[in-house]
Design an enzyme around this catalytic site. Structure first.
Site, PDB file in Angstrom:
ATOM      1  N   HIS A 120       0.819  -1.215   0.000  1.00 29.93           N
ATOM      2  CA  HIS A 120       0.000   0.000   0.000  1.00 29.93           C
ATOM      3  C   HIS A 120       0.856   1.270   0.000  1.00 29.93           C
ATOM      4  CE1 HIS A 120       0.889   0.212   4.374  1.00 29.93           C
ATOM      5  NE2 HIS A 120       0.936  -1.099   4.211  1.00 29.93           N
TER       6      HIS A 120
ATOM      7  N   HIS B 157      -2.509   3.803   5.332  1.00 30.40           N
ATOM      8  CA  HIS B 157      -2.968   3.342   4.024  1.00 30.40           C
ATOM      9  C   HIS B 157      -3.305   4.566   3.172  1.00 30.40           C
ATOM     10  CE1 HIS B 157      -6.147   1.495   1.243  1.00 30.40           C
ATOM     11  NE2 HIS B 157      -4.945   1.398   0.709  1.00 30.40           N
TER      12      HIS B 157
ATOM     13  N   GLU C 261       4.840  -5.262   0.524  1.00 30.58           N
ATOM     14  CA  GLU C 261       4.749  -6.422   1.412  1.00 30.58           C
ATOM     15  C   GLU C 261       4.098  -7.567   0.666  1.00 30.58           C
ATOM     16  OE1 GLU C 261       1.485  -4.032   3.843  1.00 30.58           O
ATOM     17  OE2 GLU C 261       1.870  -5.940   4.780  1.00 30.58           O
TER      18      GLU C 261
ATOM     19  N   GLU D  86       8.303  -7.306   4.469  1.00 31.97           N
ATOM     20  CA  GLU D  86       7.811  -5.982   4.065  1.00 31.97           C
ATOM     21  C   GLU D  86       8.888  -4.922   4.230  1.00 31.97           C
ATOM     22  OE1 GLU D  86       4.598  -4.546   6.561  1.00 31.97           O
ATOM     23  OE2 GLU D  86       3.909  -3.234   4.966  1.00 31.97           O
TER      24      GLU D  86
HETATM   25  O1  LIG Z   1      -4.011  -4.618   5.531  1.00 39.73           O
HETATM   26  S1  LIG Z   1      -4.054  -3.190   5.540  1.00 39.73           S
HETATM   27  O2  LIG Z   1      -5.127  -2.601   6.274  1.00 39.73           O
HETATM   28  C1  LIG Z   1      -4.077  -2.649   3.945  1.00 39.73           C
HETATM   29  C2  LIG Z   1      -3.380  -3.127   2.901  1.00 39.73           C
HETATM   30  C3  LIG Z   1      -3.658  -2.457   1.691  1.00 39.73           C
HETATM   31  C4  LIG Z   1      -4.561  -1.464   1.841  1.00 39.73           C
HETATM   32  S2  LIG Z   1      -5.020  -1.354   3.463  1.00 39.73           S
HETATM   33  N1  LIG Z   1      -2.661  -2.682   6.213  1.00 39.73           N
HETATM   34  C5  LIG Z   1      -2.564  -1.285   6.629  1.00 39.73           C
HETATM   35  C6  LIG Z   1      -2.516  -1.260   8.158  1.00 39.73           C
HETATM   36  C7  LIG Z   1      -3.694  -1.347   8.889  1.00 39.73           C
HETATM   37  C8  LIG Z   1      -3.644  -1.292  10.274  1.00 39.73           C
HETATM   38  C9  LIG Z   1      -2.406  -1.174  10.918  1.00 39.73           C
HETATM   39  F1  LIG Z   1      -2.361  -1.124  12.249  1.00 39.73           F
HETATM   40  C10 LIG Z   1      -1.215  -1.107  10.192  1.00 39.73           C
HETATM   41  C11 LIG Z   1      -1.284  -1.158   8.801  1.00 39.73           C
HETATM   42  C12 LIG Z   1      -1.478  -3.369   5.755  1.00 39.73           C
HETATM   43  C13 LIG Z   1      -0.511  -3.580   6.872  1.00 39.73           C
HETATM   44  N2  LIG Z   1      -0.820  -4.062   8.067  1.00 39.73           N
HETATM   45  C14 LIG Z   1       0.350  -4.085   8.757  1.00 39.73           C
HETATM   46  N3  LIG Z   1       1.353  -3.650   7.981  1.00 39.73           N
HETATM   47  N4  LIG Z   1       0.789  -3.307   6.796  1.00 39.73           N
HETATM   48 MN   LIG Z   2       3.379  -3.850   8.088  1.00 38.74          MN
HETATM   49 MN   LIG Z   3       1.995  -2.522   5.361  1.00 42.46          MN
END
Ligand SMILES: O=S(=O)(c1cccs1)N(Cc1ccc(F)cc1)Cc1ncn[nH]1
Ligand SMILES: [Mn+2]
Ligand SMILES: [Mn+2]
Ligand SMILES: [Mn+2]
Length: 371
Positions: free
Chosen positions: A224, A232, A257, A352
């Protein structure tokens, strides 16, 4: 005079290790081929992005966050062992991050909750208060944590396992993430980039209990774009080929990632939620529940639009917050991010990095000697 060095566990703030305030550049990669002449609208958007802040200042901020990430994970990769409680692992990473970044309100600190997802759980598991889960010998642990400086978030993750069975799965995902990083660039189409990632991931297999399993990219997880204080940024890099013609643009920041799985290659939201974040353009909803109003004030003060978890709410002095928390989600003010799970018995892995699409070159700002 002996050079001041980082302690174990890490406690020395980086301004003491980098007295000139200049932080090391990440790995530089040339863009693959000359990108087509930028259209004026992109030019305008680019100029907007740059007008926000002098890039050199921004790059130095995110490089400081990246150096914190490297020093904390160097210790974590040595320290995390089977038999440890997940809560203790999370707190060790969080204490190290807070100390090294020299946490200061919303100026700098933890970027988002420490993800410690096990086995078939691919992402968004962080222990909630009272969690007694203990890391096991056979577990495959995804460590995903963030550091921010002035809202510039470094989002980087790695996978740990203590038994060699799943090494080929980890290799597949590491290679797929490297492909994603190498193929990323200005004017690269997101759907095309996804195809390159898929190709690398699917060229691996892993033998488990005498059975050869193909490594599947998890089709509904993605990398993202990242904006200031917004984890995001709106653009997603899927892990399977698709016809999204959206392009990566100069000046953007991306979390590249990838996730591989021995299961269905598809996750569902399952289990108790720990991760939440205020929705950036949430509609102004008149809150009638007084407890929800005061909780939202606390969230705005402590986290703004940065994701947080229940343990961080308790650390900020909140208690008996669950009803109010669920109300804020129901009202569309908070986004919940429940654990993302493939089928029970499957194994998932993640790597990632955060990259900067600078005018001249790509900078893999979170690169370290470990991954
Ligand atoms: O899955 S996601 O919501 C997403 C991927 C593509 C579009 S939105 N997310 C963003 C995020 C959401 C909440 C968090 F607390 C931290 C990050 C990816 C991700 N999670 C952990 N590292 N990266
Ligand atoms: Mn992450
Ligand atoms: Mn991420
Ligand atoms: Mn939901």
């Amino acid at each position: 005079k002996k050079k001041l060095e980082q302690t174990e566990p890490p406690t020395v703030g980086l301004s003491k290790l980098f007295p000139d305030g200049k932080y090391p550049e990440g790995e530089l990669q040339d863009y693959k081929d000359d990108n087509a002449y930028r259209t004026t609208s992109e030019e305008k958007r680019y100029n907007e992005r740059m007008a926000m802040e002098d890039p050199e200042v921004t790059y130095n901020n995110i490089r400081r966050a990246a150096e914190v990430h490297r020093q904390v994970r160097r210790y974590a990769r040595k320290y995390i062992k089977p038999g440890m409680r997940m809560i203790d692992i999370a707190e060790t990473i969080e204490n190290g991050t807070r100390a090294l970044v020299e946490e200061n309100g919303l100026e700098c600190g933890i970027g988002f909750p420490t993800g410690l997802s096990l086995n078939h759980v691919a992402a968004h598991y962080s222990p909630n208060p009272g969690d007694t889960l203990v890391l096991g010998e056979k577990d495959v642990l995804k460590v995903d944590f963030g550091v921010h400086v002035k809202g510039r978030i470094v989002d980087s993750a790695f996978t740990l396992s203590f038994d060699p069975t799943y090494d080929p799965l980890l290799e597949a995902v590491k290679a797929a993430t490297e492909t994603g990083i190498r193929e990323a660039g200005i004017d690269v189409r997101l759907g095309e980039l996804a195809g390159y990632i898929q190709e690398t991931m699917e060229s691996y297999e892993v033998e488990v209990n005498g059975k050869v399993l193909p490594v599947k990219p998890i089709e509904n997880l993605s990398g993202h774009s990242i904006n200031p204080y917004q984890i995001h940024g709106g653009k997603s890099v899927l892990l399977v080929k698709n016809d999204d013609q959206t392009k990566m643009e100069e000046g953007e920041y991306f979390a590249i990632e990838t996730f591989g799985s021995t299961g269905r290659g598809k996750v569902i939201e399952q289990g108790e939620c720990s991760h939440y974040a205020r929705i950036v353009d949430a509609p102004h909803v008149p809150l009638r529940l007084t407890s929800a109003k005061s909780l939202l004030n606390s969230i705005n003060k402590n986290f703004g639009t940065l994701p947080f978890c229940r343990r961080y709410l308790e650390r900020a002095g909140e208690s008996k917050y669950l009803l109010a928390l669920n109300h804020l989600v129901a009202q569309g003010i908070l986004q919940d991010y429940p654990p993302l799970c493939d089928v029970r018995g499957s194994m998932t892995a993640q790597f990632e990095h955060t990259i900067l699409l600078r005018p001249t070159r790509k900078e893999v700002v979170s690169r370290g000697e470990d991954y």
